[in-house]
Design an enzyme around this catalytic site. Sequence first.
Site, mmCIF file in Angstrom:
data_model
loop_
_atom_site.group_PDB
_atom_site.id
_atom_site.type_symbol
_atom_site.label_atom_id
_atom_site.label_comp_id
_atom_site.label_asym_id
_atom_site.label_seq_id
_atom_site.Cartn_x
_atom_site.Cartn_y
_atom_site.Cartn_z
ATOM 1 N N ASP A 1 0.497 -0.667 0.165
ATOM 2 C CA ASP A 1 0.325 0.008 -0.078
ATOM 3 C C ASP A 1 0.803 1.419 -0.318
ATOM 4 O O ASP A 1 2.079 1.345 0.430
ATOM 5 C CB ASP A 1 -1.045 -0.096 1.065
ATOM 6 C CG ASP A 1 -1.700 -1.075 1.401
ATOM 7 O OD1 ASP A 1 -2.252 -2.141 0.086
ATOM 8 O OD2 ASP A 1 -2.179 -1.897 2.331
ATOM 9 N N ASP B 1 0.491 14.826 6.535
ATOM 10 C CA ASP B 1 -0.322 15.715 6.303
ATOM 11 C C ASP B 1 -1.688 15.487 5.070
ATOM 12 O O ASP B 1 -2.690 16.224 5.422
ATOM 13 C CB ASP B 1 0.368 17.129 5.814
ATOM 14 C CG ASP B 1 1.354 16.945 4.843
ATOM 15 O OD1 ASP B 1 1.357 15.494 4.828
ATOM 16 O OD2 ASP B 1 2.692 18.116 5.226
ATOM 17 N N GLU C 1 -5.930 24.288 4.120
ATOM 18 C CA GLU C 1 -4.224 24.710 3.441
ATOM 19 C C GLU C 1 -3.704 23.799 3.047
ATOM 20 O O GLU C 1 -2.794 24.423 2.142
ATOM 21 C CB GLU C 1 -3.587 25.199 4.875
ATOM 22 C CG GLU C 1 -2.639 25.942 5.315
ATOM 23 C CD GLU C 1 -0.987 25.594 5.325
ATOM 24 O OE1 GLU C 1 0.227 25.895 4.930
ATOM 25 O OE2 GLU C 1 -0.787 24.368 5.169
ATOM 26 N N GLU C 2 -4.676 22.260 2.672
ATOM 27 C CA GLU C 2 -3.394 21.759 0.950
ATOM 28 C C GLU C 2 -4.064 21.952 0.041
ATOM 29 O O GLU C 2 -3.888 21.018 -0.773
ATOM 30 C CB GLU C 2 -4.074 20.704 2.309
ATOM 31 C CG GLU C 2 -2.859 19.920 3.740
ATOM 32 C CD GLU C 2 -1.229 20.248 3.291
ATOM 33 O OE1 GLU C 2 -1.410 19.383 1.873
ATOM 34 O OE2 GLU C 2 -0.639 19.922 4.019
ATOM 35 N N ASP D 1 -6.062 23.816 8.744
ATOM 36 C CA ASP D 1 -4.692 23.798 8.580
ATOM 37 C C ASP D 1 -5.104 21.917 9.137
ATOM 38 O O ASP D 1 -4.716 22.627 10.413
ATOM 39 C CB ASP D 1 -3.973 24.458 9.468
ATOM 40 C CG ASP D 1 -2.532 24.149 9.023
ATOM 41 O OD1 ASP D 1 -2.223 23.085 8.165
ATOM 42 O OD2 ASP D 1 -1.708 24.714 9.003
ATOM 43 N N LEU E 1 -2.461 19.867 10.214
ATOM 44 C CA LEU E 1 -1.568 19.647 10.154
ATOM 45 C C LEU E 1 -0.324 20.452 9.933
ATOM 46 O O LEU E 1 0.590 20.367 9.476
ATOM 47 C CB LEU E 1 -0.702 18.310 10.049
ATOM 48 C CG LEU E 1 -0.359 17.145 10.893
ATOM 49 C CD1 LEU E 1 -0.874 16.680 11.900
ATOM 50 C CD2 LEU E 1 0.144 15.437 10.793
ATOM 51 N N ASP E 2 -0.613 21.419 10.764
ATOM 52 C CA ASP E 2 0.248 22.107 10.941
ATOM 53 C C ASP E 2 1.946 22.178 11.946
ATOM 54 O O ASP E 2 1.842 21.709 12.879
ATOM 55 C CB ASP E 2 -0.587 23.795 12.130
ATOM 56 C CG ASP E 2 0.015 24.694 12.125
ATOM 57 O OD1 ASP E 2 0.574 25.865 10.752
ATOM 58 O OD2 ASP E 2 0.850 25.476 13.051
ATOM 59 N N GLU F 1 -4.178 29.943 10.111
ATOM 60 C CA GLU F 1 -4.001 29.945 11.268
ATOM 61 C C GLU F 1 -3.360 31.314 11.957
ATOM 62 O O GLU F 1 -4.352 31.073 13.328
ATOM 63 C CB GLU F 1 -1.956 29.491 10.706
ATOM 64 C CG GLU F 1 -2.093 28.324 10.472
ATOM 65 C CD GLU F 1 -0.059 28.411 9.707
ATOM 66 O OE1 GLU F 1 0.205 29.393 8.963
ATOM 67 O OE2 GLU F 1 0.845 28.096 9.982
HETATM 68 P P1 FDP Z 1 6.082 24.334 9.187
HETATM 69 O O1 FDP Z 1 6.221 24.694 8.393
HETATM 70 O O2 FDP Z 1 6.414 23.001 9.895
HETATM 71 O O3 FDP Z 1 4.379 23.765 8.721
HETATM 72 O O4 FDP Z 1 3.416 27.467 8.804
HETATM 73 C C1 FDP Z 1 3.558 26.922 9.099
HETATM 74 C C2 FDP Z 1 5.051 26.172 10.177
HETATM 75 O O5 FDP Z 1 5.218 25.288 10.766
HETATM 76 C C3 FDP Z 1 4.629 27.044 11.229
HETATM 77 O O6 FDP Z 1 3.662 25.795 12.289
HETATM 78 C C4 FDP Z 1 5.738 27.666 12.685
HETATM 79 O O7 FDP Z 1 5.224 28.718 13.100
HETATM 80 C C5 FDP Z 1 6.275 27.762 10.978
HETATM 81 O O8 FDP Z 1 5.551 27.461 9.740
HETATM 82 C C6 FDP Z 1 7.775 28.158 11.626
HETATM 83 O O9 FDP Z 1 8.393 28.435 10.398
HETATM 84 P P2 FDP Z 1 9.883 28.600 10.941
HETATM 85 O O10 FDP Z 1 10.126 27.518 10.091
HETATM 86 O O11 FDP Z 1 10.071 29.709 9.088
HETATM 87 O O12 FDP Z 1 10.563 29.810 11.892
#
Ligand code: FDP
Length: 337
Positions: free
Chosen positions: A65, A71, A94-95, A117, A119-120, A276
């Site tokens: 699979d 994400d 966001e995806e 979003d 999986l932020d 966000e």
């Molecule tokens: P990620 O790129 O890992 O998804 O907007 C996404 C985010 O993380 C936030 O969760 C996080 O605060 C920020 O970007 C981190 O960005 P930097 O690496 O530029 O600090």
Amino acid sequence: MDTNRIITLDEFIISRQKDFSYATGELTDLLRDIGVAAKIVNREVSRAGLVSILGVAGQENHSGDDVQKLDVYANEKLIDCLKNSGECCGVASEENTDFIPFPTIESKSAKYVVIFDPLDGSSNIDVNVSVGTIFGIYRRKSDPTGPCELGDFLQKGLDLVAAGYVIYGTSTIMVYSTGRGVNGFTLDPSIGEFCLSHRDIQIPARGRYYSVNQGYYLKFDVEMRRYIDYCSDLNLRLRYIGSMVSDIHRTLFKGGIFLYPNTRKYPNGKLRLLYECNPMAFLVEQAGGKAITTQLERVLEVDPKELHQRSTIVIGSPEMIEEMQEFVQRYSAVSGL
Ligand code: FDP
């Protein structure tokens, strides 16, 4: 209600429904659906370390699979749960480049749209750093007999009906608000339920932490550099996880200030206004905090022009945000910026 008794997320949501005279139960059901999706995502996130045994994302696993990136998986689960619920007429993630309208179920047209979003902070997942799901719910503005439209999603943060996040950390916690305070629920894995653990969360007026990617210091505008120097002069402690949900979660409970200013690479800031900044600004304001842009505009009042619009953000303890605002105004006046 017996306050010593465990209160599950479902019970709490239902008990709050009566606070809204116009409530028909749809928002209640939506929040419960998001809770269910979060449990499914949590199950996968907690198995993330097993990916090296079960197969690497983007490749086939031992059973042949495809192993999905988490994400992408989280996105699909949220969309599935919300689509099947029939309580919302579309989502924007966001995806995905565009919003996704849902067909009406049994000719019932739902009155909400959900923005999320899935999986932020996902760039942190393979090193076991906490990540999260962020969501916001709006009442649709378009004609309810037809499909949802872009304008249903391009609403100011002030128009949010509810917002929240789920943090997949040492414990999995869901924090949300429907505009009447903020409450947190911790997932008890033994019974598979989110249980009320943090009632009526209030952000401290000040905190000992400032949170910013200081690696970009030289790329920030001069007044932001001076403000960061000021935080350092005050002996504030620097904490930056680089996973927005985790950084905001700490800020909400311990107090402090989180900043993501514009840089040369991201002239409008990096974080997304709809997915966000707005949900987090709504939550933090509900908890007594503040959220502004580096142009000193209240985040919730920014009029969005596009789904993936970026924004700068300065968010956290109210006294610290006010101080930062005064600092920048004073500095700009003195230096003629
Ligand atoms: P990620 O790129 O890992 O998804 O907007 C996404 C985010 O993380 C936030 O969760 C996080 O605060 C920020 O970007 C981190 O960005 P930097 O690496 O530029 O600090």
